[in-house]
Scaffold this active site. Sequence first.
Site, mmCIF file in Angstrom:
data_model
loop_
_atom_site.group_PDB
_atom_site.id
_atom_site.type_symbol
_atom_site.label_atom_id
_atom_site.label_comp_id
_atom_site.label_asym_id
_atom_site.label_seq_id
_atom_site.Cartn_x
_atom_site.Cartn_y
_atom_site.Cartn_z
ATOM 1 N N CYS A 43 -17.981 -34.839 -99.218
ATOM 2 C CA CYS A 43 -18.169 -34.917 -101.171
ATOM 3 C C CYS A 43 -16.886 -35.042 -101.156
ATOM 4 C CB CYS A 43 -18.637 -34.126 -101.551
ATOM 5 S SG CYS A 43 -20.389 -33.628 -100.714
ATOM 6 N N ARG A 67 2.153 -42.543 -100.180
ATOM 7 C CA ARG A 67 1.328 -42.256 -98.677
ATOM 8 C C ARG A 67 1.281 -40.746 -98.123
ATOM 9 N NH1 ARG A 67 4.311 -47.351 -94.991
ATOM 10 N NH2 ARG A 67 4.306 -48.963 -97.239
#
EC number: 2.1.1.45
Length: 318
Positions: A200, A181
Amino acid sequence: MKHAENEYLNLCRHVMEHGTKKEDRTGTGTVSVFGYQMRFDLSKGFPLLTTKRVPFRLVASELLWFMKGDTNIRYLLQHNNNIWNEWAFKSWVESDEYTGPDMTDFGLRSQQDEEFKVQYDEQMELFKKNVLEDDDFSNKYGYLGDVYGKQWRAWKTTAGETLDQLKDVIEMIKKTPDSRRLIVSAWNPEDVPSMALPPCHTLFQFYVADGKLSCQLYQRSGDIFLGIPFNIASYSLLTHLIAHECGLEVGEFVHTIGDAHIYTNHFEQVEKQLAREPRPFPKLTLNPDVKSVFDFEMEDLTIEGYDPHPAIKAPVAV
């Protein structure tokens, strides 16, 4: 031995040869492919491309700006970094307060019309001066919305609190390095409409194995000629900085791109770059006295042995 820069050059070749012609938000036009991955072993040199000069100073100051949680271009301008100017400038020239000459489609027109470029340069210099010197103007028009730095350092929750994702992931790397994680996300759907440019490079994940820190970036959209070389260097630098704080060596930077595209007005520049032979990657040196990633300044980052081919200019699509 195959030069690691061929990871990038092969991406250019693949898109030029197999890309699909597509229209885009800017009206410029692209050829693109969907889904592409590159890998760089950071222990074998810092991947600052050598087939054209990539300005490390701009890469580093932008990354430090992200890491500070800043979303105003004033810091960048103070470090002579102009890479975000056009997006902030656009908000000014489209506002009711702007009274100068018409700047519609300034990105394209400044490349094609010399007379217009003179006007554009004058207005851009005025804009930069106002951002640097006028606090009210800077707060209004230097602000880019809740872009990367805000999402990394102060993600807004539905409970009205904020999450410092970058600080939290560094602590997790130290305490639970085997976690799956170790992720930071810049893509916050609620904030996307208010951003000057939606992220982006959207999500990155760290991986620790054999005392080495690796990073994988998922980038939803990649301007191969202008943007991707910066992104490679930026996330490689981030990996080095976090490995430094966590007492780890560097492993790989894995770069996964969704829509990998070359703008139609970059074809000539790409062909020119592909005709050049890669040179050895430089070495990155960090100030050993700086312990926290959040304390690094420009003078603490040094690139040694960088001998690239000359820069190749190309218009940015805004």
